[in-house]
Design a protein around this motif. Structure first.
Motif, PDB file in Angstrom:
ATOM      1  N   ASN A 151     -30.355  -8.337 -28.169  1.00 34.69           N
ATOM      2  CA  ASN A 151     -31.232  -9.374 -27.644  1.00 34.69           C
ATOM      3  C   ASN A 151     -32.418  -9.644 -28.571  1.00 34.69           C
ATOM      4  OD1 ASN A 151     -30.312 -10.597 -25.315  1.00 34.69           O
ATOM      5  ND2 ASN A 151     -31.051  -8.981 -23.960  1.00 34.69           N
ATOM      6  N   GLY A 152     -32.644 -10.926 -28.821  1.00 38.11           N
ATOM      7  CA  GLY A 152     -33.754 -11.304 -29.693  1.00 38.11           C
ATOM      8  C   GLY A 152     -33.419 -11.271 -31.168  1.00 38.11           C
ATOM      9  N   ASN A 153     -32.217 -10.798 -31.502  1.00 41.74           N
ATOM     10  CA  ASN A 153     -31.774 -10.734 -32.903  1.00 41.74           C
ATOM     11  C   ASN A 153     -32.802 -10.038 -33.804  1.00 41.74           C
ATOM     12  OD1 ASN A 153     -30.281 -11.101 -35.219  1.00 41.74           O
ATOM     13  ND2 ASN A 153     -30.534 -13.329 -35.309  1.00 41.74           N
ATOM     14  N   PRO A 154     -33.090  -8.759 -33.520  1.00 43.08           N
ATOM     15  CA  PRO A 154     -34.127  -8.033 -34.282  1.00 43.08           C
ATOM     16  C   PRO A 154     -33.829  -7.892 -35.777  1.00 43.08           C
ATOM     17  CG  PRO A 154     -32.811  -6.520 -32.969  1.00 43.08           C
ATOM     18  CD  PRO A 154     -32.454  -7.894 -32.522  1.00 43.08           C
ATOM     19  N   LYS A 155     -32.561  -7.973 -36.181  1.00 40.26           N
ATOM     20  CA  LYS A 155     -32.210  -7.848 -37.592  1.00 40.26           C
ATOM     21  C   LYS A 155     -32.199  -9.212 -38.297  1.00 40.26           C
ATOM     22  CE  LYS A 155     -31.271  -3.354 -37.459  1.00 40.26           C
ATOM     23  NZ  LYS A 155     -31.928  -2.316 -38.297  1.00 40.26           N
ATOM     24  N   HIS A 156     -32.461 -10.269 -37.528  1.00 43.77           N
ATOM     25  CA  HIS A 156     -32.522 -11.640 -38.075  1.00 43.77           C
ATOM     26  C   HIS A 156     -31.233 -12.018 -38.812  1.00 43.77           C
ATOM     27  CE1 HIS A 156     -36.736 -11.434 -36.971  1.00 43.77           C
ATOM     28  NE2 HIS A 156     -36.892 -10.359 -37.741  1.00 43.77           N
ATOM     29  N   LEU A 157     -30.119 -11.745 -38.184  1.00 45.76           N
ATOM     30  CA  LEU A 157     -28.822 -12.072 -38.773  1.00 45.76           C
ATOM     31  C   LEU A 157     -28.448 -13.515 -38.407  1.00 45.76           C
ATOM     32  CD1 LEU A 157     -27.046  -8.723 -37.844  1.00 45.76           C
ATOM     33  CD2 LEU A 157     -27.874  -9.408 -40.107  1.00 45.76           C
ATOM     34  N   THR A 158     -28.163 -14.324 -39.415  1.00 45.25           N
ATOM     35  CA  THR A 158     -27.877 -15.742 -39.169  1.00 45.25           C
ATOM     36  C   THR A 158     -26.582 -16.235 -39.804  1.00 45.25           C
ATOM     37  OG1 THR A 158     -29.202 -16.375 -41.107  1.00 45.25           O
ATOM     38  CG2 THR A 158     -30.335 -16.301 -38.960  1.00 45.25           C
ATOM     39  N   THR A 159     -25.993 -15.438 -40.688  1.00 43.90           N
ATOM     40  CA  THR A 159     -24.760 -15.847 -41.372  1.00 43.90           C
ATOM     41  C   THR A 159     -23.796 -14.674 -41.482  1.00 43.90           C
ATOM     42  OG1 THR A 159     -25.604 -15.263 -43.567  1.00 43.90           O
ATOM     43  CG2 THR A 159     -26.046 -17.517 -42.787  1.00 43.90           C
ATOM     44  N   LEU A 160     -22.542 -15.002 -41.807  1.00 36.96           N
ATOM     45  CA  LEU A 160     -21.558 -13.934 -42.025  1.00 36.96           C
ATOM     46  C   LEU A 160     -21.929 -13.100 -43.243  1.00 36.96           C
ATOM     47  CD1 LEU A 160     -18.123 -15.687 -41.309  1.00 36.96           C
ATOM     48  CD2 LEU A 160     -19.369 -14.063 -39.856  1.00 36.96           C
ATOM     49  N   SER A 161     -22.448 -13.744 -44.263  1.00 35.38           N
ATOM     50  CA  SER A 161     -22.817 -12.988 -45.474  1.00 35.38           C
ATOM     51  C   SER A 161     -23.935 -11.996 -45.172  1.00 35.38           C
ATOM     52  CB  SER A 161     -23.243 -13.950 -46.595  1.00 35.38           C
ATOM     53  OG  SER A 161     -24.351 -14.739 -46.188  1.00 35.38           O
ATOM     54  N   GLY A 162     -24.782 -12.329 -44.193  1.00 36.64           N
ATOM     55  CA  GLY A 162     -25.869 -11.423 -43.828  1.00 36.64           C
ATOM     56  C   GLY A 162     -25.364 -10.114 -43.243  1.00 36.64           C
ATOM     57  N   LEU A 163     -24.131 -10.115 -42.749  1.00 32.39           N
ATOM     58  CA  LEU A 163     -23.560  -8.897 -42.169  1.00 32.39           C
ATOM     59  C   LEU A 163     -23.225  -7.849 -43.229  1.00 32.39           C
ATOM     60  CD1 LEU A 163     -21.127 -10.448 -39.512  1.00 32.39           C
ATOM     61  CD2 LEU A 163     -23.505  -9.699 -39.206  1.00 32.39           C
ATOM     62  N   THR A 164     -23.237  -8.272 -44.488  1.00 32.23           N
ATOM     63  CA  THR A 164     -22.905  -7.334 -45.569  1.00 32.23           C
ATOM     64  C   THR A 164     -24.151  -6.633 -46.123  1.00 32.23           C
ATOM     65  OG1 THR A 164     -23.092  -9.035 -47.302  1.00 32.23           O
ATOM     66  CG2 THR A 164     -20.952  -8.775 -46.234  1.00 32.23           C
ATOM     67  N   ALA A 165     -25.314  -6.972 -45.601  1.00 31.12           N
ATOM     68  CA  ALA A 165     -26.561  -6.371 -46.102  1.00 31.12           C
ATOM     69  C   ALA A 165     -26.560  -4.862 -45.874  1.00 31.12           C
ATOM     70  CB  ALA A 165     -27.763  -6.999 -45.403  1.00 31.12           C
ATOM     71  N   SER A 166     -27.235  -4.159 -46.728  1.00 30.74           N
ATOM     72  CA  SER A 166     -27.294  -2.700 -46.655  1.00 30.74           C
ATOM     73  C   SER A 166     -27.878  -2.241 -45.319  1.00 30.74           C
ATOM     74  CB  SER A 166     -28.168  -2.170 -47.799  1.00 30.74           C
ATOM     75  OG  SER A 166     -28.295  -0.769 -47.719  1.00 30.74           O
ATOM     76  N   GLY A 167     -27.212  -1.275 -44.718  1.00 28.90           N
ATOM     77  CA  GLY A 167     -27.709  -0.689 -43.476  1.00 28.90           C
ATOM     78  C   GLY A 167     -27.259  -1.413 -42.218  1.00 28.90           C
ATOM     79  N   ILE A 168     -26.610  -2.578 -42.370  1.00 28.48           N
ATOM     80  CA  ILE A 168     -26.145  -3.323 -41.192  1.00 28.48           C
ATOM     81  C   ILE A 168     -24.784  -2.790 -40.754  1.00 28.48           C
ATOM     82  CG2 ILE A 168     -25.449  -5.578 -40.287  1.00 28.48           C
ATOM     83  CD1 ILE A 168     -28.434  -5.297 -40.760  1.00 28.48           C
ATOM     84  N   LYS A 169     -24.722  -2.350 -39.518  1.00 28.80           N
ATOM     85  CA  LYS A 169     -23.468  -1.818 -38.965  1.00 28.80           C
ATOM     86  C   LYS A 169     -22.784  -2.890 -38.116  1.00 28.80           C
ATOM     87  CE  LYS A 169     -25.683   1.641 -37.128  1.00 28.80           C
ATOM     88  NZ  LYS A 169     -25.959   2.895 -36.339  1.00 28.80           N
ATOM     89  N   VAL A 170     -21.500  -3.105 -38.436  1.00 26.63           N
ATOM     90  CA  VAL A 170     -20.752  -4.177 -37.774  1.00 26.63           C
ATOM     91  C   VAL A 170     -19.477  -3.643 -37.132  1.00 26.63           C
ATOM     92  CG1 VAL A 170     -19.585  -6.396 -38.096  1.00 26.63           C
ATOM     93  CG2 VAL A 170     -21.631  -5.854 -39.440  1.00 26.63           C
TER      94      VAL A 170
END
Length: 285
Positions: A151-170
């Motif tokens: 809720n609130g998108n605390p990691k500020h993820l807006t694109t699929l490419s953003g999911l590859t950022a370091s430390g992001i668990k998907v």
């Protein structure tokens, strides 16, 4: 000789008259019997027509209906099940929700089911190719993916490419599951290579990972995000249009309640069914 002839002739005439009368009586009896039989036959025919009319009106639909359905249909199908029971008193609809591929495997292995609703035409074809479908599947809805985040998108993820950022668990669905196959198409369309920390067997499990805070994001259907309003936030991405999921439904050949199975499958694809589905975020087929 003359006297003898005079006596016999009247007797012969009386016998002939009696015979004629008897034949006439037999004829009348036959007519009466024929008339009675015809009346009985007409009555039976009317009764048969009445019974057929009753069946056509849905009066004959009763008993238990077991529906195997994709996990993403849980909320809408639970509602449709209640509406179907209300429309057909005497029916009981039970569900087995899960990954479409797992459900299809169970059906072709002989699991007792009356209706199958899949989140993939490919998965449905598994059941059709094995001869387990009682007719041609009907597409009743479509769905698109969203990025589900806390809720609130605390990691500020807006694109699929953003999911590859370091430390992001998907979390993703396994590629054999419709939501996983859709994710593969969407990521390919975006030119993104992603390594998930977990591969789930259905979309509900993938979404739960976000709700529990075990992952930062998951690729799930829009309807799942809408159904979990207040628990997660959905992020749209353009490549979702390249990986639209189509949902087909069909009654199964091995059904122990064929009339009710056909009726439920038709109900899902009806305008009333579509109304419930679109309200939950599904697209028209």
């Amino acid at each position: 000789m003359s006297t003898s002839h005079t006596t016999i002739a009247p007797r012969l005439r009386r016998a002939a008259v009696a015979g004629t009368a008897a034949l006439a009586l037999l004829g009348l009896a036959a007519c009466s019997s024929s008339s009675s039989t015809g009346s009985s036959g007409a009555s039976a025919s009317a009764s048969s027509s009445s019974a057929a009319s009753g069946a056509a009106s849905g009066a004959a639909i009763s008993g238990k209906v077991t529906v195997f359905a994709a996990a993403s249909l849980k909320k809408t199908f639970t509602e449709l099940g209640k509406e179907f029971e209300a429309a057909h008193p005497g029916t009981t609809v039970t569900f087995n929700f899960g990954g479409s591929d797992t459900l299809a495997a169970s059906i072709v292995s002989g699991a007792p089911a009356d209706v199958f609703a899949a989140a993939s035409t490919t998965t449905m074809n598994t059941v059709v190719s094995k001869g387990d479908a009682a007719g041609t599947p009907v597409d009743f809805a479509k769905n698109e993916l969203e990025i589900a985040v806390a809720n609130g998108n605390p990691k500020h993820l807006t694109t699929l490419s953003g999911l590859t950022a370091s430390g992001i668990k998907v979390a993703l669905c396994a590629k054999t599951v419709p939501c996983g196959a859709a994710a593969v198409k969407a990521l390919a369309a975006a030119g993104v290579k992603l390594t998930p920390v977990t591969l789930e067997q259905d979309v509900t499990s993938a979404l739960n990972k976000v709700e529990l805070g075990e992952v930062d994001a998951a690729l799930v259907y829009k309807t799942d995000v809408q159904g979990a309003a207040g628990k997660v936030t959905g992020v749209n991405f353009p490549e979702a249009a390249k990986a639209v999921t189509t949902y087909p439904v069909v009654a199964l050949k091995g059904s122990s309640n064929a009339a009710a199975a056909q009726a439920f499958a038709a109900f899902v694809a009806s305008p009333q069914g579509e109304q419930v589905l679109t309200a939950a975020g599904f697209m028209a087929p």
